[in-house]
Design a protein around this motif. Structure first.
Motif, short mmCIF file in Angstrom:
data_model
loop_
_atom_site.label_atom_id
_atom_site.label_comp_id
_atom_site.label_asym_id
_atom_site.label_seq_id
_atom_site.Cartn_x
_atom_site.Cartn_y
_atom_site.Cartn_z
N VAL A 43 0.84 -1.20 0.00
CA VAL A 43 0.00 0.00 0.00
C VAL A 43 0.87 1.25 0.00
O VAL A 43 0.66 2.18 -0.78
CB VAL A 43 -0.97 0.01 1.21
CG1 VAL A 43 -1.65 1.36 1.37
CG2 VAL A 43 -1.99 -1.11 1.07
N GLY A 47 1.06 2.98 -3.68
CA GLY A 47 0.15 4.12 -3.69
C GLY A 47 -1.04 3.88 -4.59
O GLY A 47 -1.75 2.87 -4.47
N SER A 48 -1.24 4.78 -5.55
CA SER A 48 -2.40 4.69 -6.44
C SER A 48 -2.34 3.48 -7.38
O SER A 48 -3.34 3.12 -7.99
CB SER A 48 -2.54 5.97 -7.27
OG SER A 48 -1.42 6.12 -8.12
N GLN A 49 -1.18 2.84 -7.49
CA GLN A 49 -1.04 1.66 -8.34
C GLN A 49 -1.30 0.35 -7.58
O GLN A 49 -1.19 -0.74 -8.14
CB GLN A 49 0.35 1.62 -8.96
CG GLN A 49 0.64 2.77 -9.87
CD GLN A 49 2.05 2.71 -10.42
OE1 GLN A 49 2.72 1.68 -10.36
NE2 GLN A 49 2.52 3.81 -10.96
N TYR A 50 -1.66 0.46 -6.31
CA TYR A 50 -1.86 -0.71 -5.46
C TYR A 50 -2.85 -1.72 -6.07
O TYR A 50 -2.58 -2.92 -6.13
CB TYR A 50 -2.33 -0.29 -4.07
CG TYR A 50 -2.73 -1.44 -3.20
CD1 TYR A 50 -1.76 -2.19 -2.55
CD2 TYR A 50 -4.06 -1.79 -3.02
CE1 TYR A 50 -2.12 -3.26 -1.73
CE2 TYR A 50 -4.42 -2.85 -2.22
CZ TYR A 50 -3.44 -3.58 -1.58
OH TYR A 50 -3.79 -4.64 -0.78
N ASP A 51 -3.97 -1.24 -6.54
CA ASP A 51 -5.01 -2.15 -7.05
C ASP A 51 -4.62 -2.83 -8.35
O ASP A 51 -5.12 -3.91 -8.65
CB ASP A 51 -6.33 -1.39 -7.24
CG ASP A 51 -6.98 -1.04 -5.92
OD1 ASP A 51 -6.75 -1.78 -4.94
OD2 ASP A 51 -7.69 -0.03 -5.87
N ARG A 52 -3.73 -2.20 -9.12
CA ARG A 52 -3.37 -2.73 -10.43
C ARG A 52 -2.86 -4.16 -10.38
O ARG A 52 -3.23 -4.99 -11.20
CB ARG A 52 -2.34 -1.81 -11.08
CG ARG A 52 -2.08 -2.16 -12.53
CD ARG A 52 -1.16 -1.19 -13.18
NE ARG A 52 0.19 -1.43 -12.70
CZ ARG A 52 1.22 -0.68 -12.98
NH1 ARG A 52 1.07 0.41 -13.69
NH2 ARG A 52 2.42 -0.96 -12.54
#
Length: 174
Positions: A43, A47-52
């Protein structure tokens, strides 16, 4: 490159995570990270790429996380480059863990020895843009950070945070 330590704020979350991992290291022999513990690092680093890549990372079993992290943190070699190769190799054997994420795991668990590699640090140290990092680039970056850390009397992780903040201030839009 010279830094005034007072000029940079150390993120509280990083310090809290380092303290929590140090507590776990003191309690566990051999030391390992569970999937939930390493996920906090994902996490933070991604950051914002976590879900990818989450679905791919989720295919790692609890046993795989325990085995890979136990192996990585059990390695102790007299040749620091070889030790780094082995530690990163064990961590990157996990699905969805590349060298940048492995560097984050190493930096948070052993902040006195390791730092995180990313585009900001690379750009600040080497003066050029790079978005993909392999083991060789991590070795080069870590070598530079360790040299600067020794000069400043800081840990590699503290030095890396200062380098990251310096680049962020120089390149706020990036």
């Amino acid at each position: 490159m010279t830094f005034d330590r007072e000029e940079f704020d150390e993120p509280f979350d990083v310090l809290r995570e380092i303290a929590e991992l140090a507590r776990l290291k003191a309690e566990r022999s051999p030391f390992y990270l569970s999937s939930a513990e390493i996920d906090r690092i994902f996490v933070w680093k991604l950051g914002s790429q976590y879900d990818r890549g989450k679905a791919f990372r989720d295919t790692n079993s609890e046993a795989a996380y325990r085995i890979a992290t136990t192996a990585a943190f059990s390695v102790c070699e007299s040749d620091s480059d070889r030790e780094l190769e082995l530690k990163v190799g064990f961590l990157t054997a996990l699905r969805g863990v590349g060298v940048p994420v492995a560097s984050a795991v190493l930096a948070l668990v052993e902040p006195d020895r390791f730092c995180v590699i990313d585009f900001r640090g690379w750009r600040a140290v080497f003066g050029n843009k790079r978005d993909v990092f392999g083991l060789q680039q991590y070795k080069e970056y870590l070598h530079e950070v360790r040299n600067l850390a020794a000069e400043l009397g800081w840990s590699p992780q503290e030095t890396d945070l200062a380098i990251w903040e310096l680049d962020k201030r120089r390149n706020p839009a990036a």
